[in-house]
Scaffold this motif. Structure first.
Motif, short mmCIF file in Angstrom:
data_model
loop_
_atom_site.label_atom_id
_atom_site.label_comp_id
_atom_site.label_asym_id
_atom_site.label_seq_id
_atom_site.Cartn_x
_atom_site.Cartn_y
_atom_site.Cartn_z
N LYS A 68 1.19 -1.08 -0.01
CA LYS A 68 0.00 0.54 -0.19
C LYS A 68 1.13 1.31 0.10
O LYS A 68 0.19 2.40 -0.79
N TYR A 69 1.91 1.15 0.31
CA TYR A 69 2.61 2.35 0.99
C TYR A 69 4.10 2.65 -0.21
O TYR A 69 4.49 3.51 -0.11
N HIS A 70 3.70 1.07 -0.96
CA HIS A 70 5.05 1.26 -2.22
C HIS A 70 6.01 1.01 -2.31
O HIS A 70 7.14 1.06 -2.64
N VAL A 71 6.05 0.14 -0.86
CA VAL A 71 7.98 -0.53 -0.48
C VAL A 71 7.96 -1.34 -1.68
O VAL A 71 9.35 -1.44 -2.10
N LEU A 72 7.22 -1.50 -1.86
CA LEU A 72 7.83 -2.82 -2.98
C LEU A 72 5.84 -3.33 -3.79
O LEU A 72 4.76 -2.52 -3.51
N ASP A 73 5.56 -3.80 -4.96
CA ASP A 73 4.35 -4.20 -5.86
C ASP A 73 4.08 -5.22 -5.45
O ASP A 73 5.04 -6.15 -4.88
N VAL A 74 2.71 -6.21 -5.44
CA VAL A 74 1.97 -6.90 -5.18
C VAL A 74 2.91 -8.19 -5.99
O VAL A 74 2.97 -9.52 -5.22
N ASP A 75 3.41 -8.08 -7.15
CA ASP A 75 4.63 -9.16 -7.78
C ASP A 75 5.36 -9.30 -6.86
O ASP A 75 5.75 -10.29 -6.30
N MET A 76 5.59 -8.74 -6.25
CA MET A 76 7.71 -9.02 -5.39
C MET A 76 6.96 -9.31 -4.22
O MET A 76 7.49 -10.17 -3.43
N ALA A 77 5.56 -9.23 -3.85
CA ALA A 77 5.50 -9.34 -2.56
C ALA A 77 4.94 -11.13 -2.82
O ALA A 77 5.01 -11.96 -2.01
N ALA A 78 4.28 -11.26 -4.06
CA ALA A 78 3.61 -12.25 -3.94
C ALA A 78 5.44 -13.40 -4.69
O ALA A 78 5.68 -14.72 -3.72
N TYR A 79 6.00 -12.93 -4.65
CA TYR A 79 7.46 -13.57 -5.56
C TYR A 79 8.41 -14.16 -4.29
O TYR A 79 8.99 -15.59 -3.64
N ILE A 80 8.42 -13.14 -2.96
CA ILE A 80 8.72 -13.60 -1.87
C ILE A 80 7.88 -14.29 -1.00
O ILE A 80 8.41 -15.35 -0.10
N TRP A 81 6.21 -14.19 -0.45
CA TRP A 81 5.48 -15.15 -0.45
C TRP A 81 5.51 -16.54 -0.67
O TRP A 81 6.28 -17.62 -0.45
N TYR A 82 6.25 -17.11 -2.02
CA TYR A 82 6.68 -18.08 -2.67
C TYR A 82 7.79 -18.50 -1.97
O TYR A 82 7.75 -20.15 -1.47
N LEU A 83 8.56 -17.35 -1.77
CA LEU A 83 10.03 -17.97 -1.61
C LEU A 83 10.51 -18.83 0.17
O LEU A 83 10.59 -19.81 0.29
N VAL A 84 9.53 -17.82 0.68
CA VAL A 84 9.15 -18.23 1.96
C VAL A 84 8.30 -19.52 2.21
O VAL A 84 8.34 -20.40 2.57
N GLU A 85 7.25 -19.69 1.93
CA GLU A 85 5.99 -20.76 1.52
C GLU A 85 6.80 -21.97 1.49
O GLU A 85 6.87 -23.42 2.17
N ASN A 86 7.78 -22.33 0.49
CA ASN A 86 8.83 -23.01 -0.16
C ASN A 86 10.24 -23.54 1.20
O ASN A 86 11.31 -23.93 0.28
N LYS A 87 10.44 -22.22 2.24
CA LYS A 87 11.09 -22.38 3.30
C LYS A 87 12.74 -22.17 2.51
O LYS A 87 13.57 -22.55 3.16
N ARG A 88 12.35 -20.88 1.66
CA ARG A 88 13.80 -21.15 0.96
C ARG A 88 14.19 -19.86 1.56
O ARG A 88 13.55 -18.73 3.34
N SER A 89 15.92 -19.25 1.91
CA SER A 89 15.85 -18.14 2.27
C SER A 89 16.74 -16.70 2.42
O SER A 89 17.15 -16.96 0.52
N ILE A 90 16.52 -16.12 3.24
CA ILE A 90 16.42 -14.69 2.65
C ILE A 90 17.41 -13.43 3.41
O ILE A 90 17.01 -13.76 4.92
N ILE A 91 18.03 -13.00 2.91
CA ILE A 91 18.99 -11.88 3.68
C ILE A 91 18.56 -10.52 3.21
O ILE A 91 18.26 -10.14 2.19
N ILE A 92 18.17 -9.65 4.28
CA ILE A 92 17.33 -8.34 4.63
C ILE A 92 18.63 -7.14 4.37
O ILE A 92 19.35 -7.66 5.76
N PHE A 93 19.41 -6.58 3.46
CA PHE A 93 20.40 -5.67 4.03
C PHE A 93 19.63 -4.54 3.84
O PHE A 93 18.57 -3.63 2.56
N GLY A 94 20.74 -3.23 4.02
CA GLY A 94 20.95 -1.66 4.09
C GLY A 94 20.78 -0.98 4.78
O GLY A 94 21.45 -1.52 6.16
N ALA A 95 21.18 1.03 4.97
CA ALA A 95 21.79 1.07 6.20
C ALA A 95 20.62 1.66 7.27
O ALA A 95 19.43 0.58 7.45
#
Length: 484
Positions: free
Chosen positions: A221-248
């Protein structure tokens, strides 16, 4: 009361400690600078004198009786306040409006944070900085960033009052023997206080976090990401994939981490490991662990200890609030053996993130970088003269040169910049890997991701943003695989 000379940009209510007393926060402009204005009921000279007398009476009457005015239940303090008004006869000189205001200030000064109480209560404030005598108190606002307040710490007495309020509520003592103190408030906010001789005469910072986490839909809603990216992330997490979030610092890493963690299947066992408790989940099999290092105590439990301990608990997902030391090595071992992993780290780019991972004190062998399915870069950016947050890119690891340690990335999604403020999709190799792992075609994987996108779009259409509603929908989806 609003000060004269400010041009009000935004004005909103804050939850008050006392029913009938209204408090607000305002964002205002004055001489080209934005200010944060905490707005409380104004006391006249007589009411100011009555407030001081009531507080003195409360302290003199009840402190000698071991009556803790700070931690006593709110009703007990209310009863004590009423007794003082009756026994002293002060109630005869005060009307109902004055009594309600005085009760507000008694609670604010004895059980709240005194002059900075409105700031602590404001859900949009992320950081509060008390820099010292003769200086203004500053806040970090989630929509306006760094703002000066009109509250100036004019003397040592006021500074001592503010630092003492923070320390008392955080259950710590301030002494020259221990001039630097890290603690947590009852709400779980991070506190750092530095006094003499480390600094003169003293300073404090409160770093807040949202009690009710943002959902991935709210971030869309706040446009931090779009719905396609959210669906991509959801699918990775559902399949027990590993993610590192980085930033300042302050980029929104923990906020994004919590939003992603909500997408983990509810039947999975999730272990969260943090320095300070910030992650909130609704999973029935969630184990939350917090590092502990009490100064002067022989009890010391580090992130490294907790990550090692988590491996003996057979978790499906291990979430580490932030990696910066040897705990990273153990987390990577867990990911290598089939556990899902989610974490954050400080880095300005994917190259810097990898360089930190393979260097001391983390010391991740370069070949293990491939165990991470996606690196997500989040940052604060300026869009149309307003600071906001965006995911700048999602990167998948293609290959690692074992001789040089150089990592080849595939940029799955990329922010197009301020002018267009959209996100571009460039294809996913993780989809291909998941298809091969599951023995299905890549087109089926893409169809499953598209189905999750459709679900998210429907929830967006229904405005099912809230934590409780979105969590319920995700749980029901996993339980029945129903069509929403």
């Amino acid at each position: 009361m609003l000060d004269i000379g400010y041009n009000i940009i935004e004005f909103y209510p804050i939850e008050s400690m006392v029913k009938g007393v209204k408090i607000y926060a305002a964002i205002a402009e004055k001489e080209g600078e934005l200010y944060y204005l905490p707005i409380e009921p104004k006391l006249n000279t007589f009411e100011e004198a009555m407030l001081q007398r009531i507080i003195v009476e409360l302290v003199e009457r009840y402190v000698p009786k071991s009556f803790d005015l700070v931690r006593t239940p709110r009703q007990a303090l209310l009863n004590a306040f009423t007794e003082v008004l009756i026994d002293t006869g002060l109630y005869r000189d005060l009307d109902k409006g004055s009594i309600v205001k005085l009760l507000y200030y008694v609670l604010r000064n004895l059980q709240g944070y005194g002059p900075i109480d409105v700031m602590v209560r404001d859900p949009y404030i992320e950081d509060i900085s008390v820099p010292g005598i003769g200086k203004s108190i500053y806040v970090w606002h989630s929509r306006y960033e760094n703002l000066r307040s009109p509250i100036i710490v004019s003397n040592e007495e006021l500074l001592r009052e503010i630092l003492t309020r923070i320390a008392t509520l955080s259950n710590i003592q301030l002494t020259p023997v221990r001039p630097i103190v890290d603690a947590r408030t009852p709400e779980g906010f991070r506190v750092n206080i530095v006094i003499e001789p480390a600094t003169e005469p003293g300073t404090a910072t409160i770093r807040k976090f949202r009690a009710i986490p943002f959902t991935i839909l709210e971030l869309v809603k706040y446009h931090v990401l779009d719905v396609d990216m959210a669906a991509y992330i959801w699918y990775l997490v559902e399949n027990k994939r590993s993610i590192i979030i980085f930033g300042a610092t302050g980029a929104g890493k923990t906020t994004l981490l919590n939003a992603i963690a909500m997408l983990i299947r509810p039947d999975m066992k999730v272990v969260t490991i943090e320095d300070t408790r910030e992650i909130t989940l609704i999973h029935p099999h969630w184990v939350a662990m917090v590092a502990h290092e009490a100064p002067g105590s022989i009890t010391k439990v580090t992130l490294f200890d907790l990550v090692k301990a988590s491996l003996r608990q057979r978790p499906d997902y291990i979430i580490v609030g932030e990696i910066r030391g040897e705990e990273a090595y153990v987390l990577f071992q867990a990911i290598a053996t089939g556990h899902g992993g989610l974490t954050t780290m400080h880095a300005e780019s994917k190259e810097t993130a990898v360089a930190r991972l393979i260097s001391p004190p983390m010391n991740i062998p370069p070949f293990q970088i491939k165990f991470v399915d996606a690196f997500v870069h989040i940052a604060r950016v300026r869009v149309h003269d307003r600071l906001t947050r965006r995911i700048l890119g999602i990167f998948e690891v293609v290959d690692v040169d074992l001789k040089t340690g150089k990592v080849e990335f595939n940029t799955v999604y990329q922010w197009t910049g301020e002018a267009t403020d959209t996100f571009e999709f460039n294809g996913s190799i993780v989809f291909e890997r998941l298809a091969k792992l599951r023995g299905i075609t890549t087109s089926i994987v893409e169809q499953e991701v598209a189905e999750r996108k459709r679900i998210l779009e429907e929830l967006l259409r229904r405005k099912a943003y809230s934590y409780q509603e979105f969590a319920r929908e995700v749980q029901e989806y996993y339980t029945s695989r129903r069509v929403i």
